[in-house]
Design an enzyme around this catalytic site. Structure first.
Site, PDB file in Angstrom:
ATOM      1  N   GLY A 168      -3.209 -12.190   5.459  1.00 49.94           N
ATOM      2  CA  GLY A 168      -1.613 -11.766   5.453  1.00 49.94           C
ATOM      3  C   GLY A 168      -0.445 -11.628   6.439  1.00 49.94           C
ATOM      4  N   THR A 169      -2.021 -11.154   7.464  1.00 49.53           N
ATOM      5  CA  THR A 169      -1.351 -10.044   8.508  1.00 49.53           C
ATOM      6  C   THR A 169      -1.607 -11.753   9.737  1.00 49.53           C
ATOM      7  OG1 THR A 169      -2.456  -8.505   8.559  1.00 49.53           O
ATOM      8  CG2 THR A 169      -2.415  -9.477  10.829  1.00 49.53           C
TER       9      THR A 169
ATOM     10  N   ASN B 290       6.254  -2.952   1.157  1.00 50.36           N
ATOM     11  CA  ASN B 290       4.881  -1.917   0.223  1.00 50.36           C
ATOM     12  C   ASN B 290       4.152  -0.583  -0.212  1.00 50.36           C
ATOM     13  OD1 ASN B 290       5.133  -2.241   3.393  1.00 50.36           O
ATOM     14  ND2 ASN B 290       3.493  -1.174   3.253  1.00 50.36           N
TER      15      ASN B 290
ATOM     16  N   HIS C 176      -6.071 -10.880  -1.321  1.00 45.84           N
ATOM     17  CA  HIS C 176      -7.031  -9.942  -1.890  1.00 45.84           C
ATOM     18  C   HIS C 176      -5.530  -9.120  -3.197  1.00 45.84           C
ATOM     19  CE1 HIS C 176      -5.607  -7.069   1.665  1.00 45.84           C
ATOM     20  NE2 HIS C 176      -5.300  -7.835   1.749  1.00 45.84           N
TER      21      HIS C 176
ATOM     22  N   CYS D  57      -2.354   1.410   5.174  1.00 45.31           N
ATOM     23  CA  CYS D  57      -2.444   0.995   6.447  1.00 45.31           C
ATOM     24  C   CYS D  57      -1.890   2.043   7.534  1.00 45.31           C
ATOM     25  CB  CYS D  57      -1.837  -0.057   6.472  1.00 45.31           C
ATOM     26  SG  CYS D  57      -1.981  -2.065   5.386  1.00 45.31           S
TER      27      CYS D  57
HETATM   28  N1  PLP Z   1       2.501  -7.274   4.633  1.00 42.77           N
HETATM   29  C1  PLP Z   1       2.785  -6.527   3.606  1.00 42.77           C
HETATM   30  C2  PLP Z   1       3.504  -6.249   3.045  1.00 42.77           C
HETATM   31  C3  PLP Z   1       1.502  -5.675   3.373  1.00 42.77           C
HETATM   32  O1  PLP Z   1       1.241  -5.306   2.251  1.00 42.77           O
HETATM   33  C4  PLP Z   1      -0.012  -6.558   3.984  1.00 42.77           C
HETATM   34  C5  PLP Z   1      -1.070  -5.296   3.774  1.00 42.77           C
HETATM   35  O2  PLP Z   1      -1.139  -4.153   2.729  1.00 42.77           O
HETATM   36  C6  PLP Z   1       0.895  -6.756   5.175  1.00 42.77           C
HETATM   37  C7  PLP Z   1       1.492  -7.410   5.107  1.00 42.77           C
HETATM   38  C8  PLP Z   1      -1.194  -7.313   5.261  1.00 42.77           C
HETATM   39  O3  PLP Z   1      -1.965  -8.067   4.228  1.00 42.77           O
HETATM   40  P1  PLP Z   1      -3.217  -8.318   4.787  1.00 42.77           P
HETATM   41  O4  PLP Z   1      -4.130  -6.555   4.385  1.00 42.77           O
HETATM   42  O5  PLP Z   1      -3.686  -9.633   3.760  1.00 42.77           O
HETATM   43  O6  PLP Z   1      -3.864  -8.906   6.385  1.00 42.77           O
END
Ligand code: PLP
Length: 378
Positions: free
Chosen positions: A70-71, A150, A202, A324
């Protein structure tokens, strides 16, 4: 017994999905760019996964690009679109509720000379539509708003706000971080005013290391990785076909059982919320309209980590605020005007289709026991 209530941090990989990834790894291991049968077989699997994902999103196949997480998807959308439009304008508008995967690349762009407006959150974990809209002007090249927060599970007014922005400023591009909404909320992207939409595998029972970005046809964006030119030059790097196949299947499965899963999670959440509301030491932080899979609350006077470890000793896994932002005060709870002492005792529960009411009951009993035990020891 193990009770996993931390599904917003990550999820258990679905066994059928894991098996598919394994089969592709050991049997269909070709490089989709190769011109022999092994390559064609891998390409076929890649195309199937793209179809599955496109169908889950209501998008066209050619609008789907696979990334590593996602990042990366958020970074590609933000950095890539602002690089593409930097001659047209330099203003970026986003919200204080965003994940660091959005705020950090935007901060980087600010250091590079872009003008950034971060619209504050209110006490409901929301942003005020009018405040967001009034921050957008003719110089704005990107408006970015997450769908589901989140930490507290609030649902932001993405569709409405982006529609109004596009009506007034059709050249402003729109990005949505859909990482916590994917597999939980049904979107038909062909009908929405979203140019870029980021998701992560994931969070929906696919393995870690795979994500995707939807890029609406005709949007202006440059790649951020340069190399072999895979995926139409948008994302160079040999495609991880096993993980891509896994994401395709996980997405299909998530949307197939969405309604039933949502109903189950809503029941679990409603039960826990009612039980917690009856306890004088609990303050519910999630707004009433939050998604069924996230519940944030504070167990007053008990630090989150202490409660988290007590629950863990009982086989129950939860999160203190956002996984996070380990150890740091939650900027989202702060933005919502929640007192520091309450934020320090915040616990986030996040559910998946694997959770049950029986687990919810065990959790409530353990929480009560934990509170009394911890305060006695203090
Ligand atoms: N955006 C949101 C709202 C998230 O909750 C997260 C991860 O917790 C991410 C982005 C990042 O995703 P990834 O862990 O796949 O990089």
């Amino acid at each position: 017994m193990e009770i996993y209530f931390d599904n917003s941090a990550t999820t258990k990989t679905d066994e059928e999905v894991a098996k598919l990834a394994y089969d592709v790894m050991v049997n269909d291991y070709g490089n989709p760019s190769s011109l022999h049968q092994k390559g064609f077989d891998a390409e076929k699997i890649f195309v199937k996964a793209k179809k599955q994902l496109a169908s889950a999103m209501g998008a066209k196949e050619e609008e789907i690009f696979f990334t590593s997480c996602g990042t990366e998807s958020d970074n590609l959308a933000i950095l890539g679109s602002c690089m593409a439009l930097k001659k047209r304008g330099n203003r970026i508008v986003t919200t204080a509720l965003e994940h660091p995967a959005v705020l950090e690349p935007i901060k980087f762009l600010e250091e590079m000379g872009f003008e950034v407006v971060i619209v504050p959150a209110n006490e409901k974990g929301q942003v005020d539509e009018e405040k967001f809209l009034s921050a957008v002007n003719e110089k704005t090249i990107l408006a970015s708003m997450m769908y589901v927060n989140n930490e507290v599970g609030s649902v932001l007014p993405v569709e409405n706000v982006f529609k109004k922005i596009k009506a007034k400023y059709p050249l402003c591009q729109t990005h949505c971080d859909f990482v916590q909404g994917f597999g939980k909320i049904k979107l038909n992207l062909s009908k929405l005013h979203i140019d870029f939409l980021a998701i992560s595998g994931h969070k929906i029972h696919a393995p870690k290391g795979i994500g995707a970005l939807y890029i609406k046809k005709g949007s202006k964006i440059r790649p951020i990785l340069y190399g072999g030119g895979q995926q139409g030059k948008m994302r160079s790097g040999t495609e991880s076909v096993p993980l891509i196949a896994a994401l395709g299947l996980a997405a299909e499965k998530a949307y197939k059982t969405l309604e039933q899963d949502e109903k189950n999670m809503a029941e679990i959440k409603a039960y826990i919320t009612e039980e917690l509301k009856a306890l004088p030491f609990i303050k519910i932080n999630s707004p009433e309209t939050s998604v069924p899979c996230i519940l944030n609350f504070s167990a007053l006077n008990v630090r989150s980590e202490i409660m988290l470890h007590f629950l863990e000793s009982n086989g129950i896994f939860v999160s203190s605020g956002s996984a996070c932002s380990k150890g740091e005060a939650s900027p989202v709870l702060k933005a919502m005007g929640i007192k520091k002492s309450e934020a320090d005792s915040a616990i986030r529960l996040s559910f998946s289709r694997y959770n049950t009411m029986e687990e919810a009951k065990i959790f409530v009993d353990a929480l009560k026991e934990g509170y009394n035990t911890i305060l006695k020891v203090k």
